[in-house]
Design a protein around this motif. Structure first.
Motif, short mmCIF file in Angstrom:
data_model
loop_
_atom_site.label_atom_id
_atom_site.label_comp_id
_atom_site.label_asym_id
_atom_site.label_seq_id
_atom_site.Cartn_x
_atom_site.Cartn_y
_atom_site.Cartn_z
N GLN A 135 8.33 13.90 2.22
CA GLN A 135 7.04 13.41 2.69
C GLN A 135 7.26 12.10 3.43
N LEU B 172 8.33 13.28 9.51
CA LEU B 172 8.76 14.61 9.95
C LEU B 172 7.58 15.34 10.56
N ALA C 191 12.67 20.10 6.22
CA ALA C 191 12.43 19.00 5.28
C ALA C 191 13.72 18.50 4.65
N LEU D 131 6.60 19.08 12.01
CA LEU D 131 7.01 20.48 12.08
C LEU D 131 6.40 21.14 13.31
N VAL E 269 4.93 14.73 5.85
CA VAL E 269 5.09 15.86 6.76
C VAL E 269 3.83 15.96 7.62
N LYS F 198 3.43 23.13 6.05
CA LYS F 198 3.35 21.78 5.47
C LYS F 198 3.50 21.83 3.95
N ALA G 163 7.18 22.35 3.07
CA ALA G 163 8.04 21.21 3.40
C ALA G 163 7.80 20.03 2.47
N GLU G 164 6.56 19.83 2.04
CA GLU G 164 6.22 18.69 1.20
C GLU G 164 6.82 18.77 -0.20
#
Length: 301
Positions: free
Chosen positions: A288, A264, A253, A266, A290, A280, A283-284
């Motif tokens: 964003q 993005l 991210a 993953l 994601v 998720k 990463a968020e």
């Protein structure tokens, strides 16, 4: 642009997950990216035509990214494939595949071309009239590349109503699509932009698996429409990243944020975790939107 995820889990195949392989369809052309075990089964399962795949891109020579290649090459031959097949991958891939073909006497009935890569700098490795493919040098335990797919700008589009109002004959449409103005017999000029629309926006896709966190790739993937970045681990296991040559979801991210990408995705999850939603969620907190890759999932952009 359409992305078919055939497999997106790390290390070994399981009954419920497959190692890395995906098919990118961009500008009506298909490209196979990595070819882990079970790829040809997944291609059949998801009804992707073998005959449409003429280029295969292999990121690195770890088994979960190319052990399905010899089987696919052999099946292509058994199906009497007529088309040439081009394989782009690290130096050594030709030796590995040809040895298997030689010892099994499974020579292909079609032309098989290898394009071996060894540069540590980004380079253009494939180009036709619609698409360019550049390498994205990665940092892993072995020589590895990601791949950047970029559409070339298309032709302008005719504004039929405006062209008819100007009484422009069809024979001049190709000239207009190429961006030229038209000159009438009386010398007046019809400006191109008054009778055409801009070309469709070009799209781009960056595939980055496997790699440690590496900001050197940011200039290469800046503002791409879609970034697929490996996220083998969660932050609680970040100490595993350097020795294994992998990244966390949060690190993926960070790359997406710094490169100003639009989306993005993953993937390359370690199966030690009970659910991929955890990737998720982490990463968020940084970037964003994601999206989560999963076997059989199709993304359309």
């Amino acid at each position: 642009m359409k992305l078919n995820i055939l497999g997106c889990y790390s290390a070994t195949p399981r009954t419920i997950t497959n190692p890395t392989s995906q098919v990118l369809e961009i500008n009506n052309q298909m490209y196979l990216i990595d070819c882990g075990e079970g790829t040809q089964v997944q291609l059949r399962k998801h009804k992707i035509k073998f005959s449409r795949i003429n280029q295969i891109f292999i990121s690195h020579l770890h088994g979960d990214h190319f052990f399905g290649l010899i089987g696919l090459i052999s099946t292509f031959s058994l199906l009497n494939r007529p088309n040439d097949l081009h394989i782009y991958g690290p130096k050594g891939i030709k030796e590995i595949i040809l040895l298997q073909i030689k010892l099994s006497k499974s020579y292909t009935k079609y032309n098989l071309f290898f394009h071996e890569l060894e540069s540590t700098e980004s380079e253009l490795i494939f180009e036709d009239d619609k698409v360019e493919v550049h390498t994205i040098p990665l940092k892993h335990r072995v020589y590895a590349n990601g791949f950047l797919f970029k559409e070339k700008p298309g032709l302008r589009r005719i504004n039929i109503d405006a062209a008819q109002e100007q009484n422009i004959e069809v024979c001049y449409f190709n000239k207009l699509k190429q961006g030229s103005d038209l000159q009438r017999e009386d010398g007046t000029i019809i400006k191109n932009e008054t009778v055409t629309f801009d070309p469709q926006p070009i799209q781009s896709y960056a595939f980055c698996s496997d790699t440690v966190y590496n900001e050197e790739i940011i200039p290469l993937i800046k503002e791409v429409d879609v970034l697929y970045h490996e996220s083998t681990f969660l932050e609680r296991d970040i100490e595993k990243c350097i020795p294994t040559g992998h990244s966390t979801a949060m690190q993926a991210a960070e790359i997406a944020k710094k490169a100003h990408v639009k989306n993005l995705i993953l993937g390359h999850y370690s199966t030690r975790y009970p659910e991929i939603e955890l990737f998720k969620k982490e990463a968020e907190t940084v970037f964003q939107p994601v999206l989560l890759a999963d076997d059989g999932k199709v993304f359309k952009f």
